[in-house]
Design an enzyme around this catalytic site. Sequence first.
Site, PDB file in Angstrom:
ATOM      1  N   ASN A  11       0.856  -1.352   0.181  1.00 22.51           N
ATOM      2  CA  ASN A  11       0.086   0.067  -0.130  1.00 22.51           C
ATOM      3  C   ASN A  11       0.985   1.294   0.002  1.00 22.51           C
ATOM      4  O   ASN A  11       1.439   1.420   0.845  1.00 22.51           O
ATOM      5  CB  ASN A  11      -0.815  -0.135   1.358  1.00 22.51           C
ATOM      6  CG  ASN A  11      -1.588   1.219   1.508  1.00 22.51           C
ATOM      7  OD1 ASN A  11      -1.786   2.060   0.622  1.00 22.51           O
ATOM      8  ND2 ASN A  11      -2.176   1.492   2.682  1.00 22.51           N
ATOM      9  N   TRP A  12       0.986   2.025  -1.133  1.00 22.64           N
ATOM     10  CA  TRP A  12       2.039   2.970  -1.130  1.00 22.64           C
ATOM     11  C   TRP A  12       1.216   4.455  -0.741  1.00 22.64           C
ATOM     12  O   TRP A  12       1.874   5.382  -0.607  1.00 22.64           O
ATOM     13  CB  TRP A  12       2.072   3.312  -2.866  1.00 22.64           C
ATOM     14  CG  TRP A  12       2.932   2.384  -3.510  1.00 22.64           C
ATOM     15  CD1 TRP A  12       3.355   0.855  -2.837  1.00 22.64           C
ATOM     16  CD2 TRP A  12       3.517   2.323  -4.801  1.00 22.64           C
ATOM     17  NE1 TRP A  12       3.987   0.288  -3.696  1.00 22.64           N
ATOM     18  CE2 TRP A  12       4.218   0.909  -5.037  1.00 22.64           C
ATOM     19  CE3 TRP A  12       3.545   3.313  -5.814  1.00 22.64           C
ATOM     20  CZ2 TRP A  12       4.591   0.672  -6.190  1.00 22.64           C
ATOM     21  CZ3 TRP A  12       4.186   2.855  -7.025  1.00 22.64           C
ATOM     22  CH2 TRP A  12       4.578   1.511  -7.298  1.00 22.64           C
ATOM     23  N   LYS A  13       0.097   4.265  -0.243  1.00 20.66           N
ATOM     24  CA  LYS A  13      -0.609   5.477   0.422  1.00 20.66           C
ATOM     25  C   LYS A  13      -0.382   6.627  -0.417  1.00 20.66           C
ATOM     26  O   LYS A  13      -0.469   6.475  -1.795  1.00 20.66           O
ATOM     27  CB  LYS A  13       0.016   5.657   1.775  1.00 20.66           C
ATOM     28  CG  LYS A  13      -0.090   4.574   2.560  1.00 20.66           C
ATOM     29  CD  LYS A  13       0.296   4.728   4.245  1.00 20.66           C
ATOM     30  CE  LYS A  13       0.247   3.480   4.849  1.00 20.66           C
ATOM     31  NZ  LYS A  13       0.312   3.679   6.301  1.00 20.66           N
ATOM     32  N   HIS A  99      -9.420   0.905   4.677  1.00 20.54           N
ATOM     33  CA  HIS A  99      -8.209   1.145   5.540  1.00 20.54           C
ATOM     34  C   HIS A  99      -8.415   2.114   6.628  1.00 20.54           C
ATOM     35  O   HIS A  99      -9.250   2.996   6.498  1.00 20.54           O
ATOM     36  CB  HIS A  99      -7.178   1.731   4.403  1.00 20.54           C
ATOM     37  CG  HIS A  99      -5.766   1.689   4.981  1.00 20.54           C
ATOM     38  ND1 HIS A  99      -5.389   2.519   5.971  1.00 20.54           N
ATOM     39  CD2 HIS A  99      -4.785   0.822   4.996  1.00 20.54           C
ATOM     40  CE1 HIS A  99      -4.032   2.297   6.322  1.00 20.54           C
ATOM     41  NE2 HIS A  99      -3.670   1.350   5.575  1.00 20.54           N
ATOM     42  N   GLU A 101      -6.982   4.541   7.822  1.00 14.47           N
ATOM     43  CA  GLU A 101      -6.723   5.840   7.499  1.00 14.47           C
ATOM     44  C   GLU A 101      -7.821   6.279   6.931  1.00 14.47           C
ATOM     45  O   GLU A 101      -8.395   7.481   7.125  1.00 14.47           O
ATOM     46  CB  GLU A 101      -5.385   6.057   6.709  1.00 14.47           C
ATOM     47  CG  GLU A 101      -4.150   5.725   7.547  1.00 14.47           C
ATOM     48  CD  GLU A 101      -2.872   5.020   6.569  1.00 14.47           C
ATOM     49  OE1 GLU A 101      -3.005   5.433   5.403  1.00 14.47           O
ATOM     50  OE2 GLU A 101      -1.914   4.848   7.332  1.00 14.47           O
ATOM     51  N   GLU A 171      -5.476  -5.358  10.273  1.00  9.90           N
ATOM     52  CA  GLU A 171      -4.540  -4.383  10.714  1.00  9.90           C
ATOM     53  C   GLU A 171      -4.887  -3.711  12.014  1.00  9.90           C
ATOM     54  O   GLU A 171      -5.625  -2.567  11.879  1.00  9.90           O
ATOM     55  CB  GLU A 171      -4.685  -3.269   9.530  1.00  9.90           C
ATOM     56  CG  GLU A 171      -4.171  -3.833   8.133  1.00  9.90           C
ATOM     57  CD  GLU A 171      -3.545  -2.969   7.438  1.00  9.90           C
ATOM     58  OE1 GLU A 171      -2.260  -3.208   6.789  1.00  9.90           O
ATOM     59  OE2 GLU A 171      -4.251  -1.725   7.241  1.00  9.90           O
ATOM     60  N   GLY A 177       2.231   2.218  10.671  1.00  8.56           N
ATOM     61  CA  GLY A 177       3.221   3.326  10.530  1.00  8.56           C
ATOM     62  C   GLY A 177       3.753   3.703  11.996  1.00  8.56           C
ATOM     63  O   GLY A 177       4.490   4.879  12.070  1.00  8.56           O
ATOM     64  N   SER A 217       3.381  -2.293  10.339  1.00 10.24           N
ATOM     65  CA  SER A 217       4.734  -2.322  10.310  1.00 10.24           C
ATOM     66  C   SER A 217       5.635  -3.471  10.151  1.00 10.24           C
ATOM     67  O   SER A 217       6.338  -3.943  10.970  1.00 10.24           O
ATOM     68  CB  SER A 217       5.213  -1.966  11.895  1.00 10.24           C
ATOM     69  OG  SER A 217       4.665  -0.536  12.170  1.00 10.24           O
ATOM     70  N   GLY A 238       2.770  -1.175   4.250  1.00 12.74           N
ATOM     71  CA  GLY A 238       3.016   0.258   3.911  1.00 12.74           C
ATOM     72  C   GLY A 238       4.380   0.733   3.780  1.00 12.74           C
ATOM     73  O   GLY A 238       4.837   0.550   2.515  1.00 12.74           O
ATOM     74  N   GLY A 239       4.885   1.340   4.970  1.00 12.10           N
ATOM     75  CA  GLY A 239       6.161   1.739   4.548  1.00 12.10           C
ATOM     76  C   GLY A 239       7.228   1.269   3.931  1.00 12.10           C
ATOM     77  O   GLY A 239       8.009   1.465   3.062  1.00 12.10           O
TER      78      GLY A 239
HETATM   79  C1  PEP Z   1      -0.871  -0.175   5.992  1.00 12.39           C
HETATM   80  O1  PEP Z   1      -0.775   0.869   5.287  1.00 12.39           O
HETATM   81  O2  PEP Z   1      -1.733  -0.869   5.477  1.00 12.39           O
HETATM   82  C2  PEP Z   1       0.188  -0.381   6.699  1.00 12.39           C
HETATM   83  C3  PEP Z   1       0.147  -1.491   7.436  1.00 12.39           C
HETATM   84  O3  PEP Z   1       1.406   0.452   7.102  1.00 12.39           O
HETATM   85  P1  PEP Z   1       2.608   0.374   7.737  1.00 12.39           P
HETATM   86  O4  PEP Z   1       3.332  -1.184   6.944  1.00 12.39           O
HETATM   87  O5  PEP Z   1       3.630   1.276   7.212  1.00 12.39           O
HETATM   88  O6  PEP Z   1       2.625   0.089   9.126  1.00 12.39           O
END
Ligand code: PEP
Length: 259
Positions: A11-13, A99, A101, A171, A177, A217, A238-239
Amino acid sequence: MTMRKTIIAGNWKMYKTIPEAIELSSGLKRELFKLEAQNVDVVLCPPFTSLRDVYEAISDSGIQLGAQDIYWQPQGAFTGEVSAPMLKDAGCKFVIIGHSERRQFFAETNEAVNKKLKAALEYGLTPIVCVGETLSEREAGGTFKVLEDHVLNGLKDLNAQQVLGVVIAYEPVWAIGTGKTATAQQAQEAQKYIRDLLAKMYNKETAQNIRIQYGGSVKPENIREILKEPDVDGALVGGASLTVEAFVAIIKGASEVNK
Ligand code: PEP
């Protein structure tokens, strides 16, 4: 031995311009070709603006494309929104829905998640539906209650056949994040709860065939430990999906876990 194929989605956000997106996706294509991780489904979810360019960059690679959100109407006067047929047209096979967010910053409800899910399925997109508790909900002992609410209401009215076309991402919001990963045991406990709930909603066989990812994470250093858990069928990243090195290392780790 599970029949569920591991699925790693990035997920590049709201990151990456078009040239950056092309660079990242072509780099991934090159490295994953060498890796030959055929036991893992790999999905990239860039922002809407670079969907088409990423689609072209990953052609003939086995890497699949996903979007980060969808609107439930197929077309109309809904300024700023993007529909299922438009995502299909851009080359998407997957779409992230609900998600945390979006739930947190854009007031997305389970009802909206449910409508988006139905629209995605109607047009043959595989939804990746995100569910999970916040830190205060966990600390108040409300984790299972939140999961029940997200799953029951998010998947409302779906029949067993339809739900087999859905991927669920557990999640925990406090792990997204933050660098704070859930322990493998915490992920397993929540994901077993979700699978048991699916068995009650549908039947055991259906529940056994639904893929449930963990997200929060995930890094090259922790992917193996998390994926070893019986009810963890992949990761939403994500990251660590924003660089070729980290994302390839995660896929490599995932491809090496045998259950
Ligand atoms: C996500 O955006 O779904 C996520 C899990 O982010 P991160 O891996 O950065 O915690």
